[in-house]
Design a protein around this motif. Structure first.
Motif, mmCIF file in Angstrom:
data_model
loop_
_atom_site.group_PDB
_atom_site.id
_atom_site.type_symbol
_atom_site.label_atom_id
_atom_site.label_comp_id
_atom_site.label_asym_id
_atom_site.label_seq_id
_atom_site.Cartn_x
_atom_site.Cartn_y
_atom_site.Cartn_z
ATOM 1 N N HIS A 50 93.302 -60.654 91.495
ATOM 2 C CA HIS A 50 93.293 -62.114 91.438
ATOM 3 C C HIS A 50 94.171 -62.634 92.549
ATOM 4 O O HIS A 50 95.304 -62.186 92.725
ATOM 5 C CB HIS A 50 93.815 -62.609 90.089
ATOM 6 N N LYS A 51 93.648 -63.586 93.325
ATOM 7 C CA LYS A 51 94.390 -64.154 94.443
ATOM 8 C C LYS A 51 94.675 -65.632 94.195
ATOM 9 O O LYS A 51 93.912 -66.325 93.523
ATOM 10 C CB LYS A 51 93.590 -64.019 95.737
ATOM 11 N N GLU A 52 95.749 -66.087 94.789
ATOM 12 C CA GLU A 52 96.126 -67.488 94.701
ATOM 13 C C GLU A 52 95.149 -68.336 95.515
ATOM 14 O O GLU A 52 94.752 -67.955 96.623
ATOM 15 C CB GLU A 52 97.538 -67.646 95.261
ATOM 16 N N GLU A 53 94.766 -69.476 94.963
ATOM 17 C CA GLU A 53 93.858 -70.376 95.672
ATOM 18 C C GLU A 53 94.557 -71.058 96.841
ATOM 19 O O GLU A 53 95.778 -71.129 96.881
ATOM 20 C CB GLU A 53 93.357 -71.461 94.726
ATOM 21 N N LYS A 54 93.774 -71.590 97.747
ATOM 22 C CA LYS A 54 94.312 -72.356 98.875
ATOM 23 C C LYS A 54 94.846 -73.684 98.404
ATOM 24 O O LYS A 54 94.447 -74.233 97.445
ATOM 25 C CB LYS A 54 93.230 -72.598 99.919
#
Length: 54
Positions: A50-54
């Protein structure tokens, strides 16, 4: 004492199915890079990145 302006709410998005599953806070002054965590995705039914959104 820590200032409250440094903490921002961030959304974590699954890299496989692109669903937004988790909300978290991070200190943007101390942690300048984007978050990348292995979390459970209920839509994929497995642990994914899971990656952090922009």
């Amino acid at each position: 004492m820590a200032k409250l302006e440094n903490r921002q709410g961030k959304t974590l998005t699954c890299t496989v199915c692109k669903s937004q599953n988790y909300r978290t806070e991070k200190n943007v002054k101390n942690t300048t890079t984007r978050l990348e965590l292995n979390k459970y995705c209920p839509k994929c039914q497995k642990h994914t990145l899971h990656k952090e959104e922009k």
